[in-house]
Design an enzyme around this catalytic site. Structure first.
Site, mmCIF file in Angstrom:
data_model
loop_
_atom_site.group_PDB
_atom_site.id
_atom_site.type_symbol
_atom_site.label_atom_id
_atom_site.label_comp_id
_atom_site.label_asym_id
_atom_site.label_seq_id
_atom_site.Cartn_x
_atom_site.Cartn_y
_atom_site.Cartn_z
ATOM 1 N N SER A 144 0.826 -1.218 0.000
ATOM 2 C CA SER A 144 0.000 0.000 0.000
ATOM 3 C C SER A 144 0.845 1.245 0.000
ATOM 4 O O SER A 144 0.386 2.303 -0.413
ATOM 5 C CB SER A 144 -0.872 0.031 1.257
ATOM 6 O OG SER A 144 -1.722 -1.062 1.261
ATOM 7 N N HIS B 255 -1.300 -2.183 -6.869
ATOM 8 C CA HIS B 255 -1.947 -1.882 -5.591
ATOM 9 C C HIS B 255 -3.454 -2.012 -5.741
ATOM 10 O O HIS B 255 -4.104 -1.134 -6.302
ATOM 11 C CB HIS B 255 -1.560 -0.473 -5.123
ATOM 12 C CG HIS B 255 -2.184 -0.095 -3.821
ATOM 13 N ND1 HIS B 255 -2.576 1.192 -3.533
ATOM 14 C CD2 HIS B 255 -2.537 -0.841 -2.737
ATOM 15 C CE1 HIS B 255 -3.119 1.230 -2.310
ATOM 16 N NE2 HIS B 255 -3.094 -0.004 -1.812
ATOM 17 N N GLU C 189 -3.925 0.835 -8.632
ATOM 18 C CA GLU C 189 -2.780 1.727 -8.844
ATOM 19 C C GLU C 189 -1.626 0.892 -9.378
ATOM 20 O O GLU C 189 -1.236 -0.106 -8.752
ATOM 21 C CB GLU C 189 -2.367 2.388 -7.520
ATOM 22 C CG GLU C 189 -3.268 3.550 -7.100
ATOM 23 C CD GLU C 189 -2.850 4.171 -5.755
ATOM 24 O OE1 GLU C 189 -2.323 3.448 -4.913
ATOM 25 O OE2 GLU C 189 -3.071 5.381 -5.566
ATOM 26 N N ASN D 133 -3.451 6.863 -0.915
ATOM 27 C CA ASN D 133 -3.134 6.818 0.527
ATOM 28 C C ASN D 133 -2.368 8.048 0.973
ATOM 29 O O ASN D 133 -2.499 8.498 2.102
ATOM 30 C CB ASN D 133 -2.334 5.545 0.847
ATOM 31 C CG ASN D 133 -3.257 4.337 0.988
ATOM 32 O OD1 ASN D 133 -4.460 4.497 1.192
ATOM 33 N ND2 ASN D 133 -2.713 3.155 0.838
#
Ligand code: T1G
Length: 696
Positions: free
Chosen positions: A413, A434, A446, A484
């Site tokens: 992540s 991801h 991602e 994130n």
């Protein structure tokens, strides 16, 4: 008979005047959208059918991969040109001879409305129907809200029109939307039905009555639809129109529908949703990659059968790949196998999957202990514990086992993928994939490239995303990549708001009113506070001591409050119900005291604008650092991975509308108070100064 097509354009509509049943064929790739030339051709063709005594019935069919998938969305930015689709569709219904629609692929929007106005409908078993206009911030504009209830009843029509969901042919048959399913040759079956209707009284949909709903039930249903829309206008307006079909003659109902459609078509929400529609397609096209050949991938290995590994395995099995899941122990492997089987059993239970399809999917997933059995894989994805050394050790191991050309992917992540790749002899073949949990459901993927990842490996990631029916965003390495990184930034701003006077449930409520499905504290409780806690502890040595750090979440974790999974986090959970917890309120108030702040009531609009400013500013830093190439990459990540309301178009599309000056002013004001890390992004300053827009 042909449409007045421009010379270079093939004829999008042609009438094949076979007697007694003629065929009108639409051929307007890629999805037979009803562009102006198609509408013109259709009108001419149906008039010819009416005029020509040799023709006693007609089948309406499409060439290519699908029946009409709707009006041409690209025309919405222009002023409407005649013939307007409602007029064409009314002419179809008014035709003096039977018109049978032959449907394959997806009959969506205007395509579904053409089918509704036909006198009968035959569909291939794999076909689907829908009125997805609300997903574009619109309502059906060519009779959908008035004819659908006449065919399938108010309740079913309310569900389909306000949700925009598709129904497969079998459900459409059960609802009465389809008269027959084709057993083989769709067009032939439609011609057969048309022949049977010759000389029979025509069943015009518009002439059917609609059984009204109980007034109280109707208003309760409409209120529920508006609440679920979370700020989007179209679903509520669509509900009103569908309910009106029971009290207005078709003509009047269509007039109201057209008025609403035109009003919404020029709305900001529809512009944002149309932007979102094209952005999630544009994002798959990366400059410089269009001629790069992806590597062939069919055999996929997944290391780790936990929540993420299992979800990734299901995603690949659903897309028809040969999947092998490995773990380090029998117990972990068995747990993963059970997790995967449970997901498929639930889908069979809900009717979304047949038992046979489930068994087929389960057959494509193999299991093994250890990594040695992965030597025949084209791609291996790791989904093991989120620790850098664990991942580096695994990649060292895999590098020695996997043949040249196999791609090594990490599902991390936020760890530095370059550091993971550097332990292998093939950093060029290492990429981040991801996934978002649940990996078999969430659309966003991602694709994280290091400086050494080769173009064909990135192209392979994009090709995999298409097969997985995911929405890919290619980005470079940074802490948290795109989503994130932005999330951790605005969550910190939310914690500043706690110290200044707001409470978790007030911030969550303000952001849910903004359009997020859940506020950051509720999300944190769902994901588990311990994951972010581990990351903060990992980053602690590198944290800038000048940065305004809030330790409320740490104190919650130290108290063992990790969220839903421990029955308490930012909220308390009694029987699964989320409740405000005085323990947390006290913790927050103590934090204000330690900071020397006098708490004040913070209005929802201040919460919303501060969070949006934090998101936009971090997005601009991501663009400044070339982590992604385009504003649409950020908008797509935030809409498809983090719940940013699509009817706002994503943070940067909305920033253009709100204006970069006021956003920059808010960022500057916060920077003075919040210190390092909150400086205005150069790109934001530049655009605000020059008046440039993210979407010129
Ligand atoms: N108009 C214009 N272009 C469209 C289009 C449309 N309706 N639908 C798709 N495209 C383009 C898309 O941009 C892409 O282009 C290519 O076709 C392939 O699409 C009056 C007002 C049909 C299920 O909302 O859901 O009718 O990127 O990559 O994954 O009441 O496209 O290749 O250049 O998505 O196989 C209502 C929207 C319109 C349907 C196919 N209809 N489309 O999915 O291919 S409003 C919709 C889809 C309306 C009436 C109202 C999907 C699909 P490019 P794709 P796909």
């Amino acid at each position: 008979m042909t449409a007045a097509a421009s010379p270079e354009q093939a004829e999008p509509v042609r009438l094949i005047p076979t007697a007694p049943v003629a065929v009108i064929e639409i051929d307007n790739p890629p999805v037979n959208a009803t562009s102006q030339t198609v509408r013109t051709g259709l009108l001419e063709a149906i008039r010819e059918v009416d005029r020509n005594p040799q023709i006693e019935a007609v089948v309406m069919a499409c060439a290519g991969r699908t029946f009409v998938a709707g009006a041409d969305i690209r025309e919405f930015g222009q002023s409407p040109r005649e013939p307007h689709l409602p007029d064409v569709i009314n002419a179809i219904e008014a035709c003096s001879k039977p018109v049978v629609a032959a449907i394959h692929g997806t009959a969506l929007g205007g395509g579904c409305e053409i089918a509704l106005a036909s006198h009968a409908r035959v569909a291939e078993p794999g076909a689907s129907f829908g009125l997805p206009e609300v997903k574009l911030g619109l309502v059906p504009g060519a009779g959908g809200t008035q004819r659908l209830p006449r065919l399938i009843g108010l309740e079913a029509a309310l569900d389909l029109v306000t949700s925009g969901r598709n129904v497969k042919a079998a459900e459409a048959l059960r609802l009465g939307l389809v008269d027959r399913l084709s057993s083989g040759d769709l067009r032939q079956d439609a011609i057969e039905l048309a022949r049977e209707l010759i000389g029979q009284p025509l069943r015009r949909t518009g002439e059917r009555p609609v059984a009204p709903m109980d007034a109280e039930a109707a208003s309760a249903k409409a209120a529920e639809i508006r609440r679920k829309a979370r700020g989007a206008e179209a679903p509520g307006k669509a509900a009103e129109l569908v309910l009106l079909s029971a009290s207005l003659p078709l003509k009047d109902g269509m007039a109201r529908e057209r008025e609403t459609f035109l009003e919404l078509r020029s709305s900001e929400q529809s512009a944002a949703l149309r932007h979102a529609f094209f952005a999630e397609r544009e994002v798959t096209r990366l400059p410089g990659l269009d001629s790069v050949e992806p590597r062939p991938v069919q055999k996929v290995g997944i290391v780790g059968a936990g929540t993420m590994g299992s979800g990734i395995a299901i995603a690949f099995a659903d897309a028809g790949f040969d999947v092998k899941v490995v773990e380090t122990s029998e117990q972990a492997l068995a747990a993963g196998q059970t997790r995967i089987a449970d997901v498929y059993d639930k889908q069979v239970g809900s009717g979304r999957l047949t038992a046979a399809a489930r068994d087929e999917r389960l057959r494509t997933i193999g299991y093994a202990l250890g990594t040695s059995s992965l030597s025949d894989r084209d791609l291996v994805i790791e989904a093991v514990f989120e620790d850098l050394e664990v991942k580096r050790s695994l990649f060292r191991d895999l590098d020695g086992i996997l043949p040249p050309g196999t791609i090594l992917a990490t599902n991390t992540s936020y760890l530095d993928i370059s550091l993971i790749a550097s332990v292998t002899s093939r950093p060029a073949d290492v990429v981040g994939l991801h996934f978002f949990s649940p990996a078999n459901v969430m659309k966003l993927l991602e694709i994280v490239r290091t400086d050494k990842t080769t173009a064909d490996v990135v192209a392979t990631g994009l090709s995999l995303a298409k097969r997985l029916r995911k929405i890919p965003v290619v980005c470079r390495v940074c802490d948290g990549f795109v989503g994130n990184r932005i999330l951790s930034r605005y969550r910190l701003q939310a914690e500043y708001l706690l110290e200044e006077g707001a409470l978790p449930h007030e911030i969550d409520a303000a952001l849910e009113a903004f359009g997020f499905p859940m506020g950051p504290f509720a999300v944190s409780d769902l994901a588990g506070l311990d994951i972010a806690w581990a990351r903060r502890k990992r980053l602690a040595p590198t944290r800038d001591p000048r940065e305004r750090y809030v330790d409320i979440a740490d104190r919650l974790c130290e108290a063992g409050r990790f969220g839903r999974k421990t029955g308490a986090g930012w909220y308390r959970y009694e029987g699964g119900k989320r409740e405000v917890d005085p323990f947390v309120t006290t913790l927050v108030e103590e934090s204000s005291q330690r900071r020397g702040l006098t708490r004040r009531r913070i209005p929802a609009d201040e919460i919303q604008s501060r969070i949006r400013a934090a998101i936009v500013n971090e997005a601009c830093k991501i663009l400044d650092e070339r982590i992604v190439e385009r504003p649409l990459d950020v908008d797509v990540v935030m809409m498809h991975g983090y719940g940013y309301p699509a009817w706002r178009g994503g943070p940067l599309f909305e920033a253009d509308r709100v204006g970069l000056q006021p956003i920059l002013a808010q960022v500057k004001e916060r920077a003075d108070q919040d210190g390092p890390g909150w400086e205005p992004a150069d790109g934001l300053v530049g655009c605000a100064a020059s008046g440039a827009k993210f979407y010129p």
